[in-house]
Scaffold this motif. Structure first.
Motif, PDB file in Angstrom:
ATOM      1  N   LYS A  88       0.849  -1.188   0.000  1.00 56.92           N
ATOM      2  CA  LYS A  88       0.000   0.000   0.000  1.00 56.92           C
ATOM      3  C   LYS A  88       0.888   1.242   0.000  1.00 56.92           C
ATOM      4  O   LYS A  88       1.907   1.286   0.678  1.00 56.92           O
ATOM      5  CB  LYS A  88      -0.888   0.011   1.239  1.00 56.92           C
ATOM      6  N   SER A  89       0.469   2.235  -0.762  1.00 60.39           N
ATOM      7  CA  SER A  89       1.212   3.501  -0.771  1.00 60.39           C
ATOM      8  C   SER A  89       0.692   4.392   0.351  1.00 60.39           C
ATOM      9  O   SER A  89      -0.401   4.197   0.870  1.00 60.39           O
ATOM     10  CB  SER A  89       1.061   4.197  -2.122  1.00 60.39           C
ATOM     11  N   ALA A  96       5.034   3.742   5.166  1.00 55.91           N
ATOM     12  CA  ALA A  96       5.589   2.910   4.095  1.00 55.91           C
ATOM     13  C   ALA A  96       6.658   2.014   4.705  1.00 55.91           C
ATOM     14  O   ALA A  96       7.840   2.339   4.747  1.00 55.91           O
ATOM     15  CB  ALA A  96       6.165   3.776   2.984  1.00 55.91           C
ATOM     16  N   ASN A  97       6.208   0.871   5.225  1.00 55.43           N
ATOM     17  CA  ASN A  97       7.106  -0.077   5.893  1.00 55.43           C
ATOM     18  C   ASN A  97       6.667  -1.500   5.569  1.00 55.43           C
ATOM     19  O   ASN A  97       5.746  -1.698   4.783  1.00 55.43           O
ATOM     20  CB  ASN A  97       7.127   0.190   7.413  1.00 55.43           C
ATOM     21  N   VAL A  98       7.295  -2.478   6.173  1.00 59.15           N
ATOM     22  CA  VAL A  98       6.961  -3.871   5.851  1.00 59.15           C
ATOM     23  C   VAL A  98       5.513  -4.228   6.175  1.00 59.15           C
ATOM     24  O   VAL A  98       4.954  -5.146   5.572  1.00 59.15           O
ATOM     25  CB  VAL A  98       7.931  -4.881   6.525  1.00 59.15           C
TER      26      VAL A  98
END
Length: 150
Positions: A88-89, A96-98
């Motif tokens: 997902k943006s 914005a991570n794992v």
């Protein structure tokens, strides 16, 4: 031998009107299992079945190891297997991570040889497994149509 195709009526998710449209889809055969694949490789190569099974199993286990490490794996004559994912943006950098990863997948990029096979593939229209919506009934009562009448 040609790939059998059939016509279906389907509403597409990207179409906001939900209008049903006709589309040609593959009429896929059954999945070829490990045993049948190994039998065919043994017949084509002249190598005994037990050896073929061991090598194919070893190939898959080795590919798994390299893919698990994040490597792409090239199998000459087949193609390249690439580990990938969808995420997902976010407008917020910290989001914005794992945790934003939502679909892990394995992409396959076919070799030039397989791409050539796909480009030269023949198709056979299966009117009997297709929708009945636009089939014409002739005076003789038949429900046949040729692939040119799709």
């Amino acid at each position: 031998m040609a790939l059998r195709v059939r016509r279906i009526k389907k509403a597409f998710g990207f179409d906001k009107t939900k209008t049903e449209k006709y589309v040609i889809v593959p009429d896929r055969a059954t999945v070829v299992g490990f045993e049948a694949l190994c039998d065919q490789v043994a017949a084509v190569s002249g190598i005994n079945l037990g050896m073929v099974q061991s090598v194919v199993y070893g190939l898959v286990k080795s590919m798994t190891t390299f893919i698990w490490q994040g490597h792409s794996v090239q199998v000459t004559g087949s193609g390249i297997f690439v580990p990938s994912f969808n995420a997902k943006s976010s407008l917020d950098e910290k989001e914005a991570n794992v945790d934003s990863i939502h679909h892990v997948k394995l992409r396959f990029l076919p070799s030039a040889e397989l791409r050539t096979v796909m480009k030269s593939m023949e198709f056979e229209f299966d009117v009997t497994d297709s929708t009945n919506d636009s089939k014409t009934t002739s005076e003789g009562g038949g429900d046949s149509e040729s692939p040119d009448e799709i």
